[in-house]
Design a protein around this motif. Structure first.
Motif, PDB file in Angstrom:
ATOM      1  N   LEU A 321       0.947  -1.214   0.062  1.00  0.00           N
ATOM      2  CA  LEU A 321      -0.193  -0.091  -0.040  1.00  0.00           C
ATOM      3  C   LEU A 321       0.974   1.199   0.091  1.00  0.00           C
ATOM      4  CD1 LEU A 321      -2.700  -1.160   2.523  1.00  0.00           C
ATOM      5  CD2 LEU A 321      -2.969  -1.132   0.137  1.00  0.00           C
ATOM      6  N   SER A 322       0.173   2.483   0.107  1.00  0.00           N
ATOM      7  CA  SER A 322       1.133   3.794   0.288  1.00  0.00           C
ATOM      8  C   SER A 322       2.033   3.611   1.421  1.00  0.00           C
ATOM      9  CB  SER A 322       0.031   4.827   0.290  1.00  0.00           C
ATOM     10  OG  SER A 322      -0.621   5.030   1.458  1.00  0.00           O
ATOM     11  N   LYS A 323       3.105   4.120   1.293  1.00  0.00           N
ATOM     12  CA  LYS A 323       4.192   4.317   2.598  1.00  0.00           C
ATOM     13  C   LYS A 323       4.816   3.027   2.749  1.00  0.00           C
ATOM     14  CE  LYS A 323       2.351   8.375   4.523  1.00  0.00           C
ATOM     15  NZ  LYS A 323       1.774   9.071   5.586  1.00  0.00           N
ATOM     16  N   ASP A 324       4.563   2.013   1.764  1.00  0.00           N
ATOM     17  CA  ASP A 324       5.184   0.567   1.791  1.00  0.00           C
ATOM     18  C   ASP A 324       4.320  -0.250   3.015  1.00  0.00           C
ATOM     19  OD1 ASP A 324       6.982   0.944  -0.269  1.00  0.00           O
ATOM     20  OD2 ASP A 324       8.514   1.792   1.107  1.00  0.00           O
ATOM     21  N   ARG A 325       3.176   0.058   3.302  1.00  0.00           N
ATOM     22  CA  ARG A 325       2.551  -0.714   4.003  1.00  0.00           C
ATOM     23  C   ARG A 325       2.077  -2.024   3.513  1.00  0.00           C
ATOM     24  NH1 ARG A 325      -2.550   2.822   5.637  1.00  0.00           N
ATOM     25  NH2 ARG A 325      -2.140   3.206   3.462  1.00  0.00           N
ATOM     26  N   GLU A 326       2.043  -3.202   4.546  1.00  0.00           N
ATOM     27  CA  GLU A 326       1.698  -4.326   4.021  1.00  0.00           C
ATOM     28  C   GLU A 326       0.202  -4.517   3.717  1.00  0.00           C
ATOM     29  OE1 GLU A 326       1.583  -9.218   5.578  1.00  0.00           O
ATOM     30  OE2 GLU A 326       2.367  -7.490   6.797  1.00  0.00           O
ATOM     31  N   ALA A 327       0.050  -4.984   2.466  1.00  0.00           N
ATOM     32  CA  ALA A 327      -1.466  -5.122   1.954  1.00  0.00           C
ATOM     33  C   ALA A 327      -2.050  -6.387   2.059  1.00  0.00           C
ATOM     34  CB  ALA A 327      -1.689  -4.883   0.629  1.00  0.00           C
ATOM     35  N   PRO A 328      -3.165  -6.724   2.969  1.00  0.00           N
ATOM     36  CA  PRO A 328      -3.682  -8.081   3.125  1.00  0.00           C
ATOM     37  C   PRO A 328      -4.423  -8.302   1.660  1.00  0.00           C
ATOM     38  CG  PRO A 328      -5.024  -6.463   4.172  1.00  0.00           C
ATOM     39  CD  PRO A 328      -3.811  -5.932   3.716  1.00  0.00           C
ATOM     40  N   PRO A 329      -4.743  -9.559   1.370  1.00  0.00           N
ATOM     41  CA  PRO A 329      -5.676 -10.112   0.172  1.00  0.00           C
ATOM     42  C   PRO A 329      -6.747  -9.398   0.076  1.00  0.00           C
ATOM     43  CG  PRO A 329      -5.178 -11.832   1.321  1.00  0.00           C
ATOM     44  CD  PRO A 329      -4.289 -10.843   2.081  1.00  0.00           C
ATOM     45  N   VAL A 330      -7.468  -9.282  -0.965  1.00  0.00           N
ATOM     46  CA  VAL A 330      -8.997  -8.808  -1.159  1.00  0.00           C
ATOM     47  C   VAL A 330      -9.620  -9.924  -2.010  1.00  0.00           C
ATOM     48  CG1 VAL A 330     -10.431  -7.309  -1.937  1.00  0.00           C
ATOM     49  CG2 VAL A 330      -8.358  -6.340  -0.906  1.00  0.00           C
ATOM     50  N   TRP A 331     -10.846 -10.430  -1.251  1.00  0.00           N
ATOM     51  CA  TRP A 331     -11.687 -11.261  -1.858  1.00  0.00           C
ATOM     52  C   TRP A 331     -12.885 -10.562  -2.674  1.00  0.00           C
ATOM     53  CZ3 TRP A 331      -9.977 -16.335  -2.372  1.00  0.00           C
ATOM     54  CH2 TRP A 331      -8.937 -16.913  -1.608  1.00  0.00           C
ATOM     55  N   LEU A 332     -12.968 -11.249  -3.833  1.00  0.00           N
ATOM     56  CA  LEU A 332     -13.969 -10.466  -4.617  1.00  0.00           C
ATOM     57  C   LEU A 332     -15.107 -11.787  -5.043  1.00  0.00           C
ATOM     58  CD1 LEU A 332     -12.310  -7.529  -6.347  1.00  0.00           C
ATOM     59  CD2 LEU A 332     -13.345  -7.333  -4.504  1.00  0.00           C
ATOM     60  N   TRP A 333     -16.162 -11.374  -5.315  1.00  0.00           N
ATOM     61  CA  TRP A 333     -17.136 -12.463  -5.962  1.00  0.00           C
ATOM     62  C   TRP A 333     -18.084 -11.799  -7.087  1.00  0.00           C
ATOM     63  CZ3 TRP A 333     -22.182 -13.324  -6.742  1.00  0.00           C
ATOM     64  CH2 TRP A 333     -22.541 -14.758  -7.119  1.00  0.00           C
ATOM     65  N   SER A 334     -17.873 -12.334  -8.377  1.00  0.00           N
ATOM     66  CA  SER A 334     -18.658 -11.630  -9.276  1.00  0.00           C
ATOM     67  C   SER A 334     -19.868 -12.651  -9.661  1.00  0.00           C
ATOM     68  CB  SER A 334     -18.088 -11.602 -10.485  1.00  0.00           C
ATOM     69  OG  SER A 334     -18.744 -11.198 -11.729  1.00  0.00           O
ATOM     70  N   SER A 335     -20.816 -12.217  -9.942  1.00  0.00           N
ATOM     71  CA  SER A 335     -22.085 -13.032 -10.436  1.00  0.00           C
ATOM     72  C   SER A 335     -21.900 -13.617 -11.917  1.00  0.00           C
ATOM     73  CB  SER A 335     -23.464 -12.379 -10.176  1.00  0.00           C
ATOM     74  OG  SER A 335     -23.530 -11.174 -11.550  1.00  0.00           O
ATOM     75  N   LYS A 336     -20.951 -13.515 -12.509  1.00  0.00           N
ATOM     76  CA  LYS A 336     -20.739 -13.860 -13.936  1.00  0.00           C
ATOM     77  C   LYS A 336     -19.739 -14.951 -13.833  1.00  0.00           C
ATOM     78  CE  LYS A 336     -18.791 -12.624 -18.485  1.00  0.00           C
ATOM     79  NZ  LYS A 336     -18.184 -11.481 -19.236  1.00  0.00           N
TER      80      LYS A 336
END
Length: 485
Positions: A321-336
């Motif tokens: 992330l900004s300022k080299d912060r650790e980024a946790p994963p993001v889970w997305l769900w699509s109806s397609k």
């Protein structure tokens, strides 16, 4: 080039004037005051501190009594205004795709016991454990997102959630109405890409996908990282080969636990994209992943067998992330289902664009003073909210006409990169060339008011905060005993 610029400016002036004329026709009571109040919102210098201070702006030619009368007893044809907003020019992504974002923003009224229909609104604090619930009016917004990093959105609808409303059902009805209006005004025609609707983890995206399955939409929502879903069940042929003795094939495949990578099958699609702010963005996608539904919550009163709502699950991981912060994963769900790599990249990119709606909320609250008035009735709050939405729309239409009136300490900005706040600085100059249908005020003097020294013999009633309808949570509670799966 000068001829092209003149044509663009002429079209922008015509479009903005047409919108102002149509908006004036949507005002059915106290229309002149409501129209001038909207202009005062746009022409006042600096943030809106108090609504009554708007009566001192030169563009507001009426007294403070007219302001209170318009907010308390004015009327707006909301259905006609919604159709007007849907017919305005809207930003689109590649291929002419419309991308909508839905989110809730609260109007906090913790010190208003005489205001009806207040709910406990969830408010985040600066720390992870600093969130709290404060009484207020929650408003559900639906806006069109624009491609690229921007602070502009196009608001199409706003609806206040009441104490008796089921949030999921109200959101589904609101989204259906918006999409049907877009189809009716020609913003979507057969053959166009489906309308993409983006939402955060607070929405039941699978339930909304099932309810809106008959519309040309595809839903993309964030899923909590502790969820458990199911992989697709094996086909009948695969099941017979693996079980020669026969038997009934399962409805669901093996579990897909987000927190346990050993339960993940091989990803059907993997894409890697270089980003400017986050480093490399890796997206993994699994097809036909679905939740195992039960007869609870929104599915409690579902008749018959529960459906299998399949979609595409996406795991997005960025380097930092900004300022080299650790980024946790993001889970997305699509109806397609059956998505291509381009679809996967589009989904996580439009999800990041969903945060542009936060800029609109902040601009509405901090600059236009959306939540500033101490309004008592929720009906008056709805009128004020629609005036703020109309003011924001006029700024968007006046964007090609605005000059960069920057402060001495601000950096110059290109015309196409002007923010709503900078466009608002010059709206007074633009307004002089736009249509102004409001009539000249006719002074009648001040009203008598309450006689001096008399007491108020009609005290305002006080209202409780929170939901007034308790919904059942089990099949037994609604008189339908049976299995929950």
């Amino acid at each position: 080039m000068s001829v092209v610029c003149r044509d663009v400016r002429r079209e922008a002036f015509a479009e903005a004037s047409r919108f102002r004329g149509e908006f004036y026709e949507c005002l059915t009571a106290r229309r002149d005051e409501l129209f001038e109040l909207t202009d005062a919102l746009l022409c006042v210098d600096g943030p809106v501190v108090s609504p009554v201070d708007l009566t001192l702006v030169p563009e507001h030619r009426r007294g403070h009594g007219a302001l209170y009368g318009a907010l308390n007893r004015g009327r707006i044809d909301v259905d006609r205004l919604r159709n007007l907003l849907a017919g305005m020019p809207l930003p689109r992504f590649d291929g002419g795709r419309l991308v909508l974002a839905v989110d809730v923003s609260p109007w906090l009224r913790s010190d208003a016991p005489c205001s009806a229909d207040r709910l406990f609104c969830h408010v985040y604090g600066r720390a992870k454990s600093a969130s709290q619930f404060i009484p207020g009016w929650p408003y559900s917004f639906i806006a069109v997102l624009a491609p690229g990093a921007t602070s502009w959105t196009s608001i199409l609808d706003v609806l206040r959630l009441g104490p008796e409303d089921d949030a999921t059902a109200v959101t589904a009805a609101q989204l259906r109405a918006v999409v049907e209006r877009l189809v009716a005004v020609g913003q979507w025609t057969p053959g166009d890409p489906d309308v993409t609707i983006v939402m955060d983890a607070g929405y039941d995206v699978t339930r909304l996908a099932w309810v809106l399955r008959d519309l040309p939409v595809e839903l993309v929502g964030r899923i909590r990282s502790d969820r458990v879903m199911r992989c697709p069940a094996p086909s009948r042929k695969e099941w017979d080969l693996a079980h020669p003795l026969g038997g009934r094939p399962p409805k669901h495949g093996p579990e897909f636990r987000f927190a346990k990578p050993e339960t993940w099958p091989h990803a059907a699609i993997t894409t890697v994209t270089d980003t400017v702010n986050y480093g490399k963005a890796e997206a993994q996608a699994w097809d036909r992943v679905h939740p195992r539904l039960t007869h609870r919550s929104a599915w409690l009163e579902h008749d018959g067998e529960l459906p299998i709502v399949e979609g595409t699950l996406v795991r997005l991981k960025i380097e930092h992330l900004s300022k080299d912060r650790e980024a946790p994963p993001v889970w997305l769900w699509s109806s397609k289902t059956g998505a291509a790599p381009a679809d996967v990249d589009l989904w996580w990119q439009v999800f990041l664009r969903r945060f542009d709606l936060e800029h609109t909320f902040r601009f509405g609250k901090q600059t236009l003073g959306w939540t500033t008035p101490k309004i008592r009735t929720p009906e008056a709050a709805d009128r004020w909210t629609w005036l703020v939405v109309v003011a924001h729309t006029q700024l968007r239409l006046a964007r090609p006409l605005a000059a960069d009136l920057r402060r001495p300490w601000e950096k110059p900005t290109k015309p196409e990169r002007l923010t709503p706040a900078r466009v608002r600085r010059g709206f007074r100059n633009i307004r002089a060339h736009l249509l102004y249908p409001a009539r000249v005020p006719q002074p009648r003097g001040t009203g008598p008011g309450r006689p001096p020294g008399s007491k108020n013999r009609r005290p305002a009633p006080r209202y409780d905060v929170g939901k007034t309808v308790k919904r059942p949570e089990t099949l037994k509670a609604i008189g339908r005993p049976g299995r929950s799966w």
